[in-house]
Write an enzyme that holds these catalytic residues in place. Structure first.
Site, PDB file in Angstrom:
ATOM      1  N   GLY A  49       0.057   8.995   6.976  1.00 32.33           N
ATOM      2  CA  GLY A  49      -1.159   8.179   6.836  1.00 32.33           C
ATOM      3  C   GLY A  49      -1.875   7.797   8.118  1.00 32.33           C
ATOM      4  N   GLU A 104       0.272   1.977  12.306  1.00 31.95           N
ATOM      5  CA  GLU A 104       0.289   2.198  10.852  1.00 31.95           C
ATOM      6  C   GLU A 104      -1.134   2.232  10.317  1.00 31.95           C
ATOM      7  OE1 GLU A 104       1.771   3.172   8.423  1.00 31.95           O
ATOM      8  OE2 GLU A 104       3.729   2.291   8.034  1.00 31.95           O
ATOM      9  N   ASP A 105      -1.342   2.993   9.246  1.00 32.16           N
ATOM     10  CA  ASP A 105      -2.637   2.949   8.579  1.00 32.16           C
ATOM     11  C   ASP A 105      -2.725   1.720   7.686  1.00 32.16           C
ATOM     12  OD1 ASP A 105      -0.595   4.223   7.136  1.00 32.16           O
ATOM     13  OD2 ASP A 105      -1.999   5.175   5.775  1.00 32.16           O
ATOM     14  N   ASP A 108       1.457  -2.592   3.161  1.00 29.44           N
ATOM     15  CA  ASP A 108       1.239  -2.951   1.752  1.00 29.44           C
ATOM     16  C   ASP A 108       2.344  -3.943   1.352  1.00 29.44           C
ATOM     17  OD1 ASP A 108       1.013  -2.815  -1.091  1.00 29.44           O
ATOM     18  OD2 ASP A 108       0.060  -0.861  -0.950  1.00 29.44           O
ATOM     19  N   LYS A 136      -2.580  -5.546   3.591  1.00 32.45           N
ATOM     20  CA  LYS A 136      -2.812  -6.085   2.241  1.00 32.45           C
ATOM     21  C   LYS A 136      -2.128  -7.431   2.115  1.00 32.45           C
ATOM     22  CE  LYS A 136      -3.483  -2.172  -0.841  1.00 32.45           C
ATOM     23  NZ  LYS A 136      -2.945  -1.537  -2.049  1.00 32.45           N
ATOM     24  N   PHE A 157      -6.408  -0.558  -4.509  1.00 29.38           N
ATOM     25  CA  PHE A 157      -5.906   0.768  -4.152  1.00 29.38           C
ATOM     26  C   PHE A 157      -6.964   1.460  -3.313  1.00 29.38           C
ATOM     27  CE2 PHE A 157      -5.351   5.336  -5.119  1.00 29.38           C
ATOM     28  CZ  PHE A 157      -4.125   5.486  -4.477  1.00 29.38           C
ATOM     29  N   VAL A 158      -6.616   1.799  -2.078  1.00 31.00           N
ATOM     30  CA  VAL A 158      -7.600   2.374  -1.148  1.00 31.00           C
ATOM     31  C   VAL A 158      -7.193   3.775  -0.708  1.00 31.00           C
ATOM     32  CG1 VAL A 158      -8.674   0.260  -0.250  1.00 31.00           C
ATOM     33  CG2 VAL A 158      -6.490   1.008   0.706  1.00 31.00           C
ATOM     34  N   ASP A 164      -3.910   8.739   1.347  1.00 34.26           N
ATOM     35  CA  ASP A 164      -4.011   9.802   0.342  1.00 34.26           C
ATOM     36  C   ASP A 164      -4.119   9.288  -1.089  1.00 34.26           C
ATOM     37  OD1 ASP A 164      -1.143   8.997   0.307  1.00 34.26           O
ATOM     38  OD2 ASP A 164      -0.972  10.660  -1.105  1.00 34.26           O
ATOM     39  N   ARG A 170      -7.177  12.614   2.290  1.00 31.36           N
ATOM     40  CA  ARG A 170      -6.916  12.012   3.605  1.00 31.36           C
ATOM     41  C   ARG A 170      -8.081  12.318   4.552  1.00 31.36           C
ATOM     42  NH1 ARG A 170      -1.357  10.395   3.797  1.00 31.36           N
ATOM     43  NH2 ARG A 170       0.027  11.724   2.600  1.00 31.36           N
TER      44      ARG A 170
HETATM   45  C1  PRP Z   1       2.063   4.514   3.230  1.00 28.82           C
HETATM   46  C2  PRP Z   1       1.497   3.995   4.543  1.00 28.82           C
HETATM   47  C3  PRP Z   1       2.588   3.090   5.050  1.00 28.82           C
HETATM   48  C4  PRP Z   1       3.258   2.587   3.801  1.00 28.82           C
HETATM   49  C5  PRP Z   1       2.833   1.185   3.531  1.00 28.82           C
HETATM   50  O1  PRP Z   1       2.858   5.618   3.494  1.00 28.82           O
HETATM   51  O2  PRP Z   1       1.184   5.031   5.430  1.00 28.82           O
HETATM   52  O3  PRP Z   1       3.500   3.785   5.879  1.00 28.82           O
HETATM   53  O4  PRP Z   1       2.838   3.431   2.736  1.00 28.82           O
HETATM   54  O5  PRP Z   1       3.388   0.686   2.348  1.00 28.82           O
HETATM   55  P1  PRP Z   1       4.500  -0.440   2.288  1.00 28.82           P
HETATM   56  O6  PRP Z   1       4.057  -1.563   3.179  1.00 28.82           O
HETATM   57  O7  PRP Z   1       4.485  -0.839   0.820  1.00 28.82           O
HETATM   58  O8  PRP Z   1       5.812   0.141   2.686  1.00 28.82           O
HETATM   59  P2  PRP Z   1       3.419   6.621   2.373  1.00 28.82           P
HETATM   60  O9  PRP Z   1       4.862   6.329   2.156  1.00 28.82           O
HETATM   61  O10 PRP Z   1       2.528   6.580   1.160  1.00 28.82           O
HETATM   62  O11 PRP Z   1       3.336   8.020   3.070  1.00 28.82           O
HETATM   63  P3  PRP Z   1       2.083   8.713   3.802  1.00 28.82           P
HETATM   64  O12 PRP Z   1       1.853   7.931   5.072  1.00 28.82           O
HETATM   65  O13 PRP Z   1       2.546  10.086   4.048  1.00 28.82           O
HETATM   66  O14 PRP Z   1       0.892   8.625   2.887  1.00 28.82           O
END
Ligand code: PRP
Length: 182
Positions: A49, A104-105, A108, A136, A157-158, A164, A170
């Site tokens: 991400g 981090e992106d 959550d 969030k 949900f973004v 993604d 992405r």
């Molecule tokens: C997403 C995002 C963070 C994480 C945040 O990654 O990049 O790393 O979720 O969520 P959380 O605070 O609930 O743990 P994901 O696991 O979807 O993988 P990606 O980065 O490959 O999309």
């Protein structure tokens, strides 16, 4: 830039434009440049991400720095966290005694960043900070201090700008939020 997009039957609306994102990233980078003056931090991006955010942020960092990546997986293709984090790619850099900035992106539930913080801190860095483009605030289950936050957002949900939807979109240059689940 499109204001609305459809993905299957799901409708998304523009939430943060390219211009808004870039303006905020420049501010974050200016703060980091100031805070890390005369230091050489390692920026650690969390794949997948964060790759777009990392590339925009790093181009506004003016101090000497290094870049590395970690890859975790927690979500698979689901929209909400499975609550399970696994490490898919470890670091190349030696981080003991170094200034670490995790990129981090989105934070959550906080599960991923909690896992990352514990993992990195095992290697005894000199300092440890986190920058996240999105935070969030109402979804966080594990409270981890985020030192630099781009945007604090509601529990929507973004997608886009690295985030993604079933591994796609992405590449969207802006961030969209789900407004109508078809
Ligand atoms: C997403 C995002 C963070 C994480 C945040 O990654 O990049 O790393 O979720 O969520 P959380 O605070 O609930 O743990 P994901 O696991 O979807 O993988 P990606 O980065 O490959 O999309």
């Amino acid at each position: 830039m499109k204001r609305h997009i459809k993905f299957g039957n799901d409708k998304f609306e523009l939430y943060l434009s390219e211009k808004q994102i870039l303006a905020r990233i420049i501010k974050l980078a200016q703060k980091i440049n100031k805070d890390y003056k005369d230091r050489v931090p390692i920026f650690i991006g969390i794949l997948n991400g964060s790759f777009i955010f990392m590339s925009d942020l790093i181009r506004h960092i003016k101090i000497d720095c290094e870049v590395d990546f970690l890859k975790l997986s927690s979500y698979g293709d689901a929209k909400i966290s499975s609550g399970h984090v696994t490490l898919l790619k470890d670091l190349n850099a030696t981080i003991g005694g170094r200034d670490i900035i995790v990129v981090e992106d989105i934070v959550d539930s906080g599960l991923s960043i909690d896992f990352i913080k514990k993992l990195i801190c095992l290697h005894k860095p000199k300092t440890f900070k986190i920058v996240s483009l999105l935070y969030k605030k109402d979804a966080v289950k594990i409270n981890v201090k985020i030192d630099y936050i781009g945007f604090s957002i509601p529990n929507d949900f973004v997608i886009g700008y690295g985030l993604d939807y079933m591994q796609k979109v992405r590449n969207l240059p802006a961030i969209y939020k789900l407004v109508d689940k078809g």
